[in-house]
Design an enzyme around this catalytic site. Structure first.
Site, PDB file in Angstrom:
ATOM      1  N   GLU A 148       5.444  -1.722 -12.188  1.00 26.49           N
ATOM      2  CA  GLU A 148       4.561  -1.698 -11.026  1.00 26.49           C
ATOM      3  C   GLU A 148       5.129  -0.826  -9.907  1.00 26.49           C
ATOM      4  O   GLU A 148       4.390  -0.368  -9.036  1.00 26.49           O
ATOM      5  CB  GLU A 148       4.354  -3.112 -10.485  1.00 26.49           C
ATOM      6  CG  GLU A 148       3.600  -4.017 -11.433  1.00 26.49           C
ATOM      7  CD  GLU A 148       3.513  -5.443 -10.936  1.00 26.49           C
ATOM      8  OE1 GLU A 148       2.394  -5.985 -10.928  1.00 26.49           O
ATOM      9  OE2 GLU A 148       4.558  -6.015 -10.550  1.00 26.49           O
TER      10      GLU A 148
ATOM     11  N   TYR B 198     -15.108   0.469  12.627  1.00 27.63           N
ATOM     12  CA  TYR B 198     -14.715   0.045  11.292  1.00 27.63           C
ATOM     13  C   TYR B 198     -14.397   1.213  10.380  1.00 27.63           C
ATOM     14  O   TYR B 198     -13.729   1.058   9.368  1.00 27.63           O
ATOM     15  CB  TYR B 198     -15.731  -0.916  10.660  1.00 27.63           C
ATOM     16  CG  TYR B 198     -17.161  -0.475  10.683  1.00 27.63           C
ATOM     17  CD1 TYR B 198     -17.676   0.324   9.689  1.00 27.63           C
ATOM     18  CD2 TYR B 198     -18.004  -0.896  11.694  1.00 27.63           C
ATOM     19  CE1 TYR B 198     -19.001   0.713   9.700  1.00 27.63           C
ATOM     20  CE2 TYR B 198     -19.336  -0.522  11.716  1.00 27.63           C
ATOM     21  CZ  TYR B 198     -19.831   0.292  10.712  1.00 27.63           C
ATOM     22  OH  TYR B 198     -21.138   0.669  10.739  1.00 27.63           O
TER      23      TYR B 198
ATOM     24  N   GLU C 183       0.720 -10.944  -1.078  1.00 28.32           N
ATOM     25  CA  GLU C 183       0.633 -11.686   0.180  1.00 28.32           C
ATOM     26  C   GLU C 183       1.139 -10.847   1.351  1.00 28.32           C
ATOM     27  O   GLU C 183       0.550 -10.859   2.432  1.00 28.32           O
ATOM     28  CB  GLU C 183       1.440 -12.990   0.090  1.00 28.32           C
ATOM     29  CG  GLU C 183       0.870 -14.010  -0.867  1.00 28.32           C
ATOM     30  CD  GLU C 183       1.289 -13.811  -2.326  1.00 28.32           C
ATOM     31  OE1 GLU C 183       1.008 -14.715  -3.134  1.00 28.32           O
ATOM     32  OE2 GLU C 183       1.890 -12.765  -2.678  1.00 28.32           O
TER      33      GLU C 183
ATOM     34  N   LYS D   2      -6.123  -6.641  -7.545  1.00 28.02           N
ATOM     35  CA  LYS D   2      -5.288  -5.686  -8.268  1.00 28.02           C
ATOM     36  C   LYS D   2      -5.865  -5.503  -9.653  1.00 28.02           C
ATOM     37  O   LYS D   2      -6.326  -6.434 -10.268  1.00 28.02           O
ATOM     38  CB  LYS D   2      -3.882  -6.263  -8.340  1.00 28.02           C
ATOM     39  CG  LYS D   2      -2.846  -5.339  -8.869  1.00 28.02           C
ATOM     40  CD  LYS D   2      -1.498  -5.991  -8.720  1.00 28.02           C
ATOM     41  CE  LYS D   2      -0.413  -5.057  -9.142  1.00 28.02           C
ATOM     42  NZ  LYS D   2       0.881  -5.627  -9.011  1.00 28.02           N
TER      43      LYS D   2
END
Length: 98
Positions: A21, A53, A73, A98
């Site tokens: 990863e 935005y 997180e 993911k």
């Protein structure tokens, strides 16, 4: 108060614990929900009176693309931090896939 949602931001990033990863970018998808006082913008219809935005979307994409974290997180917390740069944002909910 109102809710502004930006959904389905897709970006490649290097986030994760496993060695593979950390070696190559992977696809991530992010949704952001911001609590914003919309009363002034609701009256004026002016961009200067609310959260841009588009700028938030670009900032979120930069975090995913250019920063690297082991945990989703931490990535979500960092995304929330950049969303709250504009003090009119009083709350943020972040979803990372993911």
């Amino acid at each position: 108060m109102g809710i502004i949602q930006v959904k389905g931001l897709r970006e490649l990033g290097v986030h994760g614990v496993l060695p593979e990863e950390k070696q190559r970018p992977q696809p991530f998808e992010v949704d952001v929900e911001m609590t914003v006082d919309v009363s002034t913008a609701g009256e004026t219809d002016g961009l200067d009176d609310t959260v841009d935005y588009s700028a938030v979307s670009e900032a979120v994409s930069r975090v995913v693309r250019n920063e690297s974290y082991q945990l989703l997180e931490r990535l979500a917390a960092r995304i929330a931090e950049v969303c709250r740069v504009d003090q009119r944002v009083t709350g943020v909910r972040v979803t990372v896939r993911k």
